[in-house]
Design an enzyme around this catalytic site. Structure first.
Site, PDB file in Angstrom:
ATOM      1  N   HIS B 170       1.118  -1.155   0.213  1.00  0.00           N
ATOM      2  CA  HIS B 170       0.179   0.101  -0.340  1.00  0.00           C
ATOM      3  C   HIS B 170       1.108   1.351   0.268  1.00  0.00           C
ATOM      4  O   HIS B 170       1.025   2.340  -0.833  1.00  0.00           O
ATOM      5  CB  HIS B 170      -1.311  -0.231   1.839  1.00  0.00           C
ATOM      6  N   GLU B 171       2.041   1.573   0.900  1.00  0.00           N
ATOM      7  CA  GLU B 171       2.818   2.289   1.520  1.00  0.00           C
ATOM      8  C   GLU B 171       3.895   2.516  -0.274  1.00  0.00           C
ATOM      9  O   GLU B 171       3.861   4.294  -0.400  1.00  0.00           O
ATOM     10  CB  GLU B 171       3.226   2.232   2.291  1.00  0.00           C
ATOM     11  N   HIS B 174       1.648   4.414  -2.954  1.00  0.00           N
ATOM     12  CA  HIS B 174       1.533   5.989  -3.186  1.00  0.00           C
ATOM     13  C   HIS B 174       2.898   6.472  -3.680  1.00  0.00           C
ATOM     14  O   HIS B 174       2.208   7.981  -4.445  1.00  0.00           O
ATOM     15  CB  HIS B 174       1.613   6.652  -1.671  1.00  0.00           C
ATOM     16  N   TYR B 185      -3.970  14.641  -3.129  1.00  0.00           N
ATOM     17  CA  TYR B 185      -5.003  14.134  -1.469  1.00  0.00           C
ATOM     18  C   TYR B 185      -5.591  14.552  -0.930  1.00  0.00           C
ATOM     19  O   TYR B 185      -5.608  14.950   0.408  1.00  0.00           O
ATOM     20  CB  TYR B 185      -3.871  13.373  -0.325  1.00  0.00           C
ATOM     21  N   GLU B 194      -6.110   6.886  -2.025  1.00  0.00           N
ATOM     22  CA  GLU B 194      -5.613   5.319  -1.364  1.00  0.00           C
ATOM     23  C   GLU B 194      -6.188   3.897  -2.012  1.00  0.00           C
ATOM     24  O   GLU B 194      -6.213   3.033  -1.547  1.00  0.00           O
ATOM     25  CB  GLU B 194      -6.960   5.933  -0.066  1.00  0.00           C
ATOM     26  N   ASP B 267      -9.340  13.629   7.464  1.00  0.00           N
ATOM     27  CA  ASP B 267      -9.006  12.641   6.520  1.00  0.00           C
ATOM     28  C   ASP B 267      -8.824  13.386   6.028  1.00  0.00           C
ATOM     29  O   ASP B 267      -9.602  11.946   4.652  1.00  0.00           O
ATOM     30  CB  ASP B 267     -10.284  11.328   6.697  1.00  0.00           C
ATOM     31  N   HIS B 272      -9.382   7.698   3.660  1.00  0.00           N
ATOM     32  CA  HIS B 272      -9.614   6.676   3.532  1.00  0.00           C
ATOM     33  C   HIS B 272     -10.522   6.020   3.952  1.00  0.00           C
ATOM     34  O   HIS B 272     -11.262   4.578   4.477  1.00  0.00           O
ATOM     35  CB  HIS B 272      -8.900   6.263   5.135  1.00  0.00           C
TER      36      HIS B 272
END
Lengths: 107, 352
Positions: B170-171, B174, B185, B194, B267, B272
């Site tokens: 996931h990271e 990005h 974002y 996301e 958020d 998210h």
């Protein structure tokens, strides 16, 4: 401009954890703590939280977290007399420690 | 610019883009030096993925198809990059987090290379750097634009953040998304950002485990929660909103349909939260096609994130239309794949 607020015993610190890899409502809710309710260690943590200069919110990178700190002169105030955002990256451990024992706000 | 021939010290200030180049192409020592300098200059603290990847691209680093991994430990501190604990080719250490980070970076690199022939985050062989044991009871993992950071978790709600391969995927995704599409974002484009990380993060895991769409759990961070938490994971792609319902965490707020779209300032505009909608669209597409999700559905989504027509502030509908265009382009207008994409977006309420 960077002078921290004068801490009075009736003042309330509101700490909000923003961002991160996930959004959990229970952890994202603002938490508050009154200075007069703090023990000696927590008062030290309180002071550490207030050392940051006022700063506007900046866009952190994906999944990065920041702490939103707000100081209210009394529990009845709706407008903070001081506030700042601190990237979790730069944050003193005292913020997380105080957040962990502060009282979650209920809507 | 410094033109003296000497080993650089912190007193010789270099512009960030030069430090970037050293970090991409330098030896382990040079990369460590560059990272230290960035920290001293305090550029690291405000570093953005975009700033990193919008700099002029470096010449290809290393051998295509082979990851260049370096793992550091912060030893519960917050100094970056920390102490070097494992470099590319080194054997396992005694530290679980170090080995999980090393293996996770490798699995993510291998996935993108094997399936999409993508050479690292920037497709130019960018070295992959991670710091483990960051901070004390640090409940997060993130990509700074230059490296990965993993906390150990608080032990109460969360375990160490290296434990979930999909979180590592996931990271790093990005970085891929920023390099290709630069999705802003915030709000719907942030939720798409996301979602893409969830999609490819899970595909990394499914590919590593050789799971097809019926074998996969479609859960993000399934291994991350302690047994004290009433929940299965951080998010569910197949059933958004059902991952957890816990006294401390609250209830999973993700919607799976646009009628439940959450309008919020929190958020970053619910990135998210509302990512549950495109997440479910991917799950439905992959499930309708069957087999391995990375094969057709993964390619359609990857083609879309690389599609030059995808704008930085794209909303769900614009993204959905491009997935359909890419499905039609690759497989034909009457194909199973195009039909699956069309029906998936229709099911989650996104107009095509």
């Amino acid at each position: 401009m960077v002078t921290p607020p004068i801490l009075n015993p009736n003042g309330v610190l509101k700490i909000t954890r923003e961002g991160g890899l996930f959004y959990a409502p229970g952890l994202a809710a603002p938490r508050t703590m009154m200075l007069s309710a703090c023990n000696a260690d927590q008062q030290m943590q309180f002071a550490a939280c207030m050392k940051y200069p006022p700063q506007k919110k900046t866009s952190a990178g994906p999944d990065q977290r920041s702490w939103h700190l707000q100081w209210f002169e009394s529990i009845d105030d709706t407008t903070p007399s001081w506030q700042t955002w601190v990237n979790e990256f730069d944050a003193d451990e005292a913020i997380a420690a105080l957040w962990a024992v502060a009282t979650p706000e209920t809507k | 610019m410094c033109k003296q021939r000497h080993r650089h010290s912190i007193f010789c200030i270099l512009p960030p883009h030069m430090l970037d180049k050293v970090m991409r192409n330098g030896s382990a020592d040079q990369r460590e030096w560059a990272l230290n300098n960035m920290q001293v200059n305090q550029t690291m603290h405000s570093f953005r993925v975009g700033e990193m990847l919008q700099a002029p691209k470096a010449m290809g680093g290393g051998t295509p198809g082979l990851a260049q991994r370096t793992i550091y430990t912060a030893d519960s501190g917050m100094e970056l990059p920390g102490k070097l604990v494992r470099s590319e080719g080194d054997g396992p250490t005694d530290d679980v987090s170090t080995n999980e980070a090393y293996d996770g970076l490798g699995a993510t690199y291998d996935f993108f290379w094997q399936i999409f022939q993508r050479n690292s985050i920037d497709d130019e062989g960018m070295p992959l750097t991670a710091t483990v044991h960051f901070g004390k009871r640090f409940d997060n993992a993130f990509w700074t634009g230059a490296q990965m950071i993993f906390g150990d978790g608080d032990g109460q709600l969360f375990k160490r953040f290296t434990i979930s391969l999909d979180v590592i995927g996931h990271e790093l995704t990005h970085g891929v998304t920023q390099d290709e599409a630069g999705l802003v974002y915030m709000n719907q484009s942030g939720a798409l950002n996301e979602s893409l990380s969830d999609v490819f993060g899970l595909l990394v895991k499914q590919y590593a485990l050789k799971q097809d769409v019926t074998q996969a759990d479609w859960l993000i961070g399934a291994a991350l929660l302690t047994d004290k938490v009433q929940g299965r994971a951080l998010r569910s792609m197949s059933a958004p909103g059902t991952a957890y319902d816990d006294p401390m965490l609250g209830k999973d707020p993700q919607p799976g349909h646009t009628k439940d779209f959450v309008r919020t300032m929190a958020d970053n505009g619910g990135v998210h939260i509302n990512s549950g909608i495109p997440n479910r669209a991917f799950y439905l597409t992959a499930s309708a096609i069957g087999g391995n999700a990375w094969a057709q559905a993964g390619h359609i989504w990857y083609d879309t994130v690389r599609d030059k027509r995808l704008k930085k502030n794209a909303g769900f509908s614009a993204f959905a239309k491009l997935t359909l265009a890419n499905a039609v382009g690759a497989y034909g207008p009457t194909s199973v794949e195009a039909k699956a994409v069309r029906e998936a977006w229709n099911t989650v309420g996104v107009k095509l």
